[in-house]
Design a protein around this motif. Structure first.
Motif, PDB file in Angstrom:
ATOM      1  N   GLN A 138       1.643 -10.866   1.913  1.00 14.34           N
ATOM      2  CA  GLN A 138       1.901  -9.843   0.892  1.00 14.34           C
ATOM      3  C   GLN A 138       3.376  -9.431   0.971  1.00 14.34           C
ATOM      4  N   ARG A 139       4.147  -9.814  -0.038  1.00 11.65           N
ATOM      5  CA  ARG A 139       5.600  -9.630  -0.001  1.00 11.65           C
ATOM      6  C   ARG A 139       6.019  -8.174  -0.184  1.00 11.65           C
ATOM      7  N   ARG A 140       5.147  -7.334  -0.712  1.00 11.35           N
ATOM      8  CA  ARG A 140       5.534  -5.955  -1.015  1.00 11.35           C
ATOM      9  C   ARG A 140       4.677  -4.956  -0.219  1.00 11.35           C
ATOM     10  N   TYR A 141       4.328  -5.327   0.997  1.00 13.38           N
ATOM     11  CA  TYR A 141       3.490  -4.446   1.818  1.00 13.38           C
ATOM     12  C   TYR A 141       4.152  -3.084   2.027  1.00 13.38           C
ATOM     13  N   ASP A 142       5.475  -3.039   2.185  1.00 10.27           N
ATOM     14  CA  ASP A 142       6.166  -1.773   2.415  1.00 10.27           C
ATOM     15  C   ASP A 142       5.930  -0.762   1.298  1.00 10.27           C
ATOM     16  N   ASP A 143       5.576  -1.239   0.113  1.00  9.11           N
ATOM     17  CA  ASP A 143       5.416  -0.336  -1.023  1.00  9.11           C
ATOM     18  C   ASP A 143       4.290   0.679  -0.813  1.00  9.11           C
ATOM     19  N   VAL A 144       3.350   0.396   0.073  1.00 13.09           N
ATOM     20  CA  VAL A 144       2.220   1.315   0.228  1.00 13.09           C
ATOM     21  C   VAL A 144       2.672   2.666   0.767  1.00 13.09           C
ATOM     22  N   TRP A 145       3.846   2.731   1.387  1.00 10.46           N
ATOM     23  CA  TRP A 145       4.358   4.000   1.907  1.00 10.46           C
ATOM     24  C   TRP A 145       5.377   4.644   0.965  1.00 10.46           C
ATOM     25  N   GLN A 146       5.652   4.018  -0.165  1.00 10.79           N
ATOM     26  CA  GLN A 146       6.544   4.627  -1.142  1.00 10.79           C
ATOM     27  C   GLN A 146       5.830   5.793  -1.828  1.00 10.79           C
ATOM     28  N   GLY A 147       6.586   6.803  -2.164  1.00 13.25           N
ATOM     29  CA  GLY A 147       5.992   7.957  -2.835  1.00 13.25           C
ATOM     30  C   GLY A 147       5.503   9.034  -1.895  1.00 13.25           C
ATOM     31  N   LEU A 148       5.694   8.853  -0.586  1.00 15.85           N
ATOM     32  CA  LEU A 148       5.384   9.936   0.360  1.00 15.85           C
ATOM     33  C   LEU A 148       6.477  11.003   0.198  1.00 15.85           C
ATOM     34  N   GLU A 149       6.165  12.029  -0.551  1.00 15.86           N
ATOM     35  CA  GLU A 149       7.172  12.974  -1.006  1.00 15.86           C
ATOM     36  C   GLU A 149       7.572  13.964   0.076  1.00 15.86           C
ATOM     37  N   ARG A 150       8.723  14.577  -0.153  1.00  9.68           N
ATOM     38  CA  ARG A 150       9.176  15.683   0.689  1.00  9.68           C
ATOM     39  C   ARG A 150       8.357  16.930   0.350  1.00  9.68           C
ATOM     40  N   HIS A 151       7.733  17.518   1.389  1.00 10.51           N
ATOM     41  CA  HIS A 151       6.967  18.753   1.211  1.00 10.51           C
ATOM     42  C   HIS A 151       7.547  19.898   2.015  1.00 10.51           C
ATOM     43  N   PHE A 152       8.657  19.684   2.689  1.00 11.36           N
ATOM     44  CA  PHE A 152       9.231  20.682   3.568  1.00 11.36           C
ATOM     45  C   PHE A 152       9.699  21.904   2.772  1.00 11.36           C
ATOM     46  N   ARG A 153       9.253  23.080   3.208  1.00  8.32           N
ATOM     47  CA  ARG A 153       9.656  24.335   2.588  1.00  8.32           C
ATOM     48  C   ARG A 153      10.025  25.320   3.690  1.00  8.32           C
ATOM     49  N   GLY A 163      -4.728  -6.850  -3.373  1.00 16.74           N
ATOM     50  CA  GLY A 163      -3.403  -6.487  -2.934  1.00 16.74           C
ATOM     51  C   GLY A 163      -3.367  -5.483  -1.807  1.00 16.74           C
ATOM     52  N   GLY A 164      -4.539  -5.130  -1.280  1.00 18.41           N
ATOM     53  CA  GLY A 164      -4.617  -4.168  -0.192  1.00 18.41           C
ATOM     54  C   GLY A 164      -5.070  -4.819   1.102  1.00 18.41           C
ATOM     55  N   PHE A 165      -5.680  -4.009   1.943  1.00 16.34           N
ATOM     56  CA  PHE A 165      -6.189  -4.486   3.226  1.00 16.34           C
ATOM     57  C   PHE A 165      -7.644  -4.879   3.019  1.00 16.34           C
ATOM     58  N   ARG A 197       6.914  -4.589   9.036  1.00 11.98           N
ATOM     59  CA  ARG A 197       5.461  -4.493   8.893  1.00 11.98           C
ATOM     60  C   ARG A 197       5.005  -5.589   7.946  1.00 11.98           C
ATOM     61  N   LEU A 198       3.960  -6.291   8.330  1.00 15.69           N
ATOM     62  CA  LEU A 198       3.548  -7.481   7.594  1.00 15.69           C
ATOM     63  C   LEU A 198       2.047  -7.440   7.339  1.00 15.69           C
ATOM     64  N   ARG A 199       1.659  -7.992   6.198  1.00 14.58           N
ATOM     65  CA  ARG A 199       0.224  -8.058   5.891  1.00 14.58           C
ATOM     66  C   ARG A 199      -0.069  -9.322   5.090  1.00 14.58           C
ATOM     67  N   TRP A 200      -1.233  -9.895   5.364  1.00 15.22           N
ATOM     68  CA  TRP A 200      -1.654 -11.142   4.726  1.00 15.22           C
ATOM     69  C   TRP A 200      -2.990 -10.944   4.013  1.00 15.22           C
ATOM     70  N   ASP A 201      -3.157 -11.660   2.897  1.00 18.97           N
ATOM     71  CA  ASP A 201      -4.471 -11.835   2.289  1.00 18.97           C
ATOM     72  C   ASP A 201      -5.259 -12.851   3.121  1.00 18.97           C
ATOM     73  N   PRO A 202      -6.543 -13.043   2.834  1.00 18.32           N
ATOM     74  CA  PRO A 202      -7.318 -14.053   3.566  1.00 18.32           C
ATOM     75  C   PRO A 202      -6.737 -15.459   3.397  1.00 18.32           C
ATOM     76  N   LEU A 203      -7.066 -16.322   4.356  1.00 13.05           N
ATOM     77  CA  LEU A 203      -6.647 -17.718   4.253  1.00 13.05           C
ATOM     78  C   LEU A 203      -7.197 -18.351   2.981  1.00 13.05           C
ATOM     79  N   PRO A 204      -6.448 -19.240   2.364  1.00 11.57           N
ATOM     80  CA  PRO A 204      -6.967 -19.957   1.190  1.00 11.57           C
ATOM     81  C   PRO A 204      -8.122 -20.875   1.579  1.00 11.57           C
ATOM     82  N   ASP A 205      -8.858 -21.311   0.573  1.00 10.18           N
ATOM     83  CA  ASP A 205      -9.984 -22.200   0.828  1.00 10.18           C
ATOM     84  C   ASP A 205      -9.519 -23.500   1.473  1.00 10.18           C
TER      85      ASP A 205
END
Length: 449
Positions: A431-446, A368-370, A101-109
């Protein structure tokens, strides 16, 4: 250049039906009466047909226009190969498709004096332009109007402005295109891009910025509505074509043509934007994305995002598009007992998403987002969906009716994976750390027992 432009009226004309026959003349009497190619065309003009499809394609799919012009297109000197800049064309063989999964900031000037053509930057694509299959994704960032003319023999161009308005001077007339609109320039149509009321950029000069889908395959058309019925999504009546206008210019004009992935240039002794009248259905047009009639759930869950399709380029497999253009326009969310942002998903299709304004309801905005002018790529079967912050917020939200009107996002969705250009894969604004946005999705299974 010196000379003059003439048109019958300011603005555009509404198409009576998408893909139907239309006509316009800048001078009364310029259109022939009943014959496409009379022995002598009116007013001393030349008759010329521009074919966007094979002559023998089914009538419903056939695209062609008759142009009545001051000089025929055949009156030009030889073309010579010129530098392609940052433009690349399928087949994309410089790298391998990336499943990440890849994401870019806007093009530079851009550098000073960068026009629309010089400001085109290819992110990637698929297919083969010489075989008329596939598509490519470009971005543009310009700070200067064009003083040359461009045409693309490889495909049609769907232009999606994000910052700054554009004036497209085409062979058929003028198209004013603002952020929130899209413009389509058919294969082979010549045009020039001028900047209008550009928004201030990050540097000292104003700029225009946006996205382009180059479609090598079947021309974009409205999707079939199926069970939706006769009404909904994009309405044919909302697409607008130019009113005929022409340039009667004597003097050197640079003309650049994109052909089989390369740029070629020639210097004409006149402007090729000299069409005084035209009729046909191979025409440029503009569409206001906020006129999209959104279809959605009024009970529970939400339908697949295919209900947001504005235009589709069909392939040889029914329902499997070479590329779809999808818009996430303002709408109400009312589903009961429903997780309302887009669901977690893996898809056989590949998705490039861009943001025109505001925020997208499945992604965190801000640095750093979308963000507007940026984009994300989720190639086929890559897992994606709401980021952790969005998931937590939506899971606890009170499910009252909610108006989503603070953003305008879109997607180019295609049946094949998008292969990146080397300059997109190594871009400083990736954005080199795009994957980080899904980190912290915790286990909720009970388990119940």
């Amino acid at each position: 250049m010196s000379g003059e432009s003439r048109k019958t009226a300011e603005g555009l004309t509404y198409l009576s039906g998408f893909g139907n026959e239309h006509s316009s003349e800048a001078v009364p009497g310029a259109l022939p009466d009943g014959r496409n190619s009379p022995q002598r065309a009116p007013l001393g003009l030349y008759a010329e047909q521009l074919s966007g499809s094979a002559f023998t394609e089914p009538r419903a799919h056939n695209r062609r226009s008759w142009l009545y012009r001051i000089r025929p297109s055949a009156a030009h000197p030889p073309f010579t190969h010129t530098h392609n800049g940052w433009i690349r064309t399928g087949p994309f063989t410089e790298s391998v498709p990336d499943p990440n999964r890849l994401r870019w900031d806007p093009l530079p000037d851009p550098a000073d004096g960068t026009d629309f053509l010089a400001g085109l930057w290819t992110l990637g694509g698929n297919g083969d332009a010489t075989r008329r299959t596939g598509m490519s994704v470009h971005l543009y960032h310009a700070n200067s109007s064009m003083d040359r003319v461009f045409s693309d023999a490889d495909g049609e161009l769907l232009i999606v402005p994000e910052r700054g308005g554009l004036l497209l001077r085409t062979e058929f007339g003028l198209l004013h295109v603002e952020p929130g609109h899209v413009a389509l320039v058919p294969r082979g149509v010549r045009f020039r891009v001028e900047l209008l009321d550009t928004a201030p950029g990050d540097g000292p000069d104003p700029t225009a910025r946006g996205y382009v889908c180059e479609n090598y395959g079947a021309p974009f058309r409205l999707p079939d509505l199926g069970p939706i019925g006769a009404n909904g999504l994009a309405n044919a009546r909302d697409f607008r074509a130019p009113v005929a206008a022409y340039e009667d210019v004597e003097g050197p004009v640079e003309v650049v043509s994109k052909f089989c992935g390369n740029l070629w240039r020639a210097t004409y002794d006149h402007s090729p934007l000299d069409v005084v009248a035209w009729h046909g259905n191979h025409v440029p047009y503009v569409y206001d994305l906020r006129r999209f009639n959104v279809i959605g759930s009024i009970s529970y869950d939400h339908p697949d995002p295919s209900i947001f399709t504005v235009l589709t380029s069909p392939s040889d497999t029914p329902g499997l598009a070479g590329v779809d253009f999808v818009v996430f326009a303002p709408r109400w969310l009312v589903g009961e007992d429903t997780f309302r942002p887009p669901y977690f998903h893996r898809n056989v299709m590949s998705e490039y998403m861009g943001l025109i304004e505001g925020a997208y309801d499945a992604k965190t905005a801000g640095k750093g987002g979308f963000v507007p002018g940026g984009g994300s790529l989720h190639n086929m079967m890559s897992a994606h969906g709401p980021d952790r912050e969005t998931f937590d917020r939506a899971s606890a939200a009170e499910l009252a009716p909610q108006k989503v009107d603070d953003g305008l996002a879109f997607m180019f969705e295609t049946r094949w994976p998008l292969t990146l250009t080397p300059h997109a894969a190594d871009a400083d604004h990736l954005q080199r750390r795009y994957d980080d946005v899904w980190q912290g999705l915790e286990r909720h299974f009970r388990p119940l027992h």
